[in-house]
Design a protein around this motif. Structure first.
Motif, short mmCIF file in Angstrom:
data_model
loop_
_atom_site.label_atom_id
_atom_site.label_comp_id
_atom_site.label_asym_id
_atom_site.label_seq_id
_atom_site.Cartn_x
_atom_site.Cartn_y
_atom_site.Cartn_z
N ARG A 37 21.38 58.62 32.66
CA ARG A 37 22.77 58.92 33.53
C ARG A 37 22.70 59.97 34.53
NH1 ARG A 37 25.53 54.72 31.08
NH2 ARG A 37 27.04 55.54 32.50
N ASP A 39 25.27 61.54 37.92
CA ASP A 39 26.03 62.47 37.86
C ASP A 39 27.43 62.08 38.53
OD1 ASP A 39 25.15 62.68 40.33
OD2 ASP A 39 24.79 64.79 40.20
N ARG A 41 30.89 60.59 39.08
CA ARG A 41 32.19 60.49 38.38
C ARG A 41 32.93 59.27 38.58
NH1 ARG A 41 34.50 66.52 39.86
NH2 ARG A 41 35.78 65.02 41.08
N THR A 42 34.02 59.27 37.88
CA THR A 42 34.96 57.92 38.07
C THR A 42 35.54 58.01 39.26
OG1 THR A 42 35.55 57.98 35.67
CG2 THR A 42 37.02 56.73 37.04
N ASP A 49 25.17 50.99 36.23
CA ASP A 49 25.54 51.92 35.34
C ASP A 49 25.03 53.10 35.21
OD1 ASP A 49 27.42 49.76 34.93
OD2 ASP A 49 26.35 48.99 33.21
N GLU A 50 23.72 53.20 35.47
CA GLU A 50 22.96 54.63 35.24
C GLU A 50 23.48 55.46 36.14
OE1 GLU A 50 21.33 51.47 35.26
OE2 GLU A 50 21.42 51.39 32.97
N CYS A 52 26.31 56.54 36.81
CA CYS A 52 27.58 57.02 36.60
C CYS A 52 27.24 57.98 35.23
CB CYS A 52 28.64 55.96 36.06
SG CYS A 52 28.99 54.69 37.40
N ALA A 53 28.00 59.12 35.39
CA ALA A 53 27.85 60.18 34.48
C ALA A 53 28.41 59.55 33.14
CB ALA A 53 28.65 61.20 34.60
N ARG A 54 29.36 58.75 32.93
CA ARG A 54 29.85 57.89 31.93
C ARG A 54 30.37 56.60 32.46
NH1 ARG A 54 35.19 58.59 29.39
NH2 ARG A 54 36.66 59.35 31.07
N GLY A 55 30.66 55.54 31.70
CA GLY A 55 31.07 54.37 31.93
C GLY A 55 30.34 53.23 32.58
N CYS A 68 32.24 53.81 39.98
CA CYS A 68 32.13 54.00 38.48
C CYS A 68 33.39 54.14 37.96
CB CYS A 68 31.68 55.60 38.46
SG CYS A 68 29.80 55.94 38.84
N VAL A 70 35.68 53.67 33.89
CA VAL A 70 35.33 53.87 32.38
C VAL A 70 36.36 52.44 31.90
CG1 VAL A 70 34.92 56.27 32.13
CG2 VAL A 70 37.44 55.41 32.25
#
Length: 105
Positions: A37, A39, A41-42, A49-50, A52-55, A68, A70
């Motif tokens: 993942r 770093d 952010r949204t 996808d990888e 993005c820190a999440r989502g 990015c 969620v």
């Protein structure tokens, strides 16, 4: 009287041969934690996808570039200024920049 010595799995043999395999298997979850993942952010630009820190990394949710975002079930899950109003090609509802309108974007 002669003593008979029995070998058990715990006294060597099988246990000795399986120990390296057990160590490898035990280390797999630890080795994979935190990898893969980025770093971003949204709202940040991304390519996959990888990044993005999440989502997810999704095109068309805030300008011409992929960003990015969620998944969401309501606007409460989205950052300020974003709404839970876009659907990806995989039919996942995600946050997108701006407010939702009754007729889409």
């Amino acid at each position: 009287m002669a003593r008979v010595r029995r070998r058990s799995a715990a006294s060597g043999g099988l246990l000795t041969r399986l120990a390296p395999l057990a160590l490898l298997v035990a280390s797999l979850p630890v080795a994979s934690c935190g990898h893969g993942r980025g770093d971003a952010r949204t709202g940040d630009r991304c390519r996959r996808d990888e990044d993005c820190a999440r989502g997810l990394c999704v095109e068309g949710i805030g300008g011409p570039h992929a960003r990015c975002t969620v998944s969401c079930a309501s606007d409460d899950a989205c950052p300020d200024g974003w709404s839970c109003s876009s659907v990806t090609q995989a039919n996942v509802v995600v946050c997108s920049e701006g407010s939702a309108t009754p007729f889409g974007r």
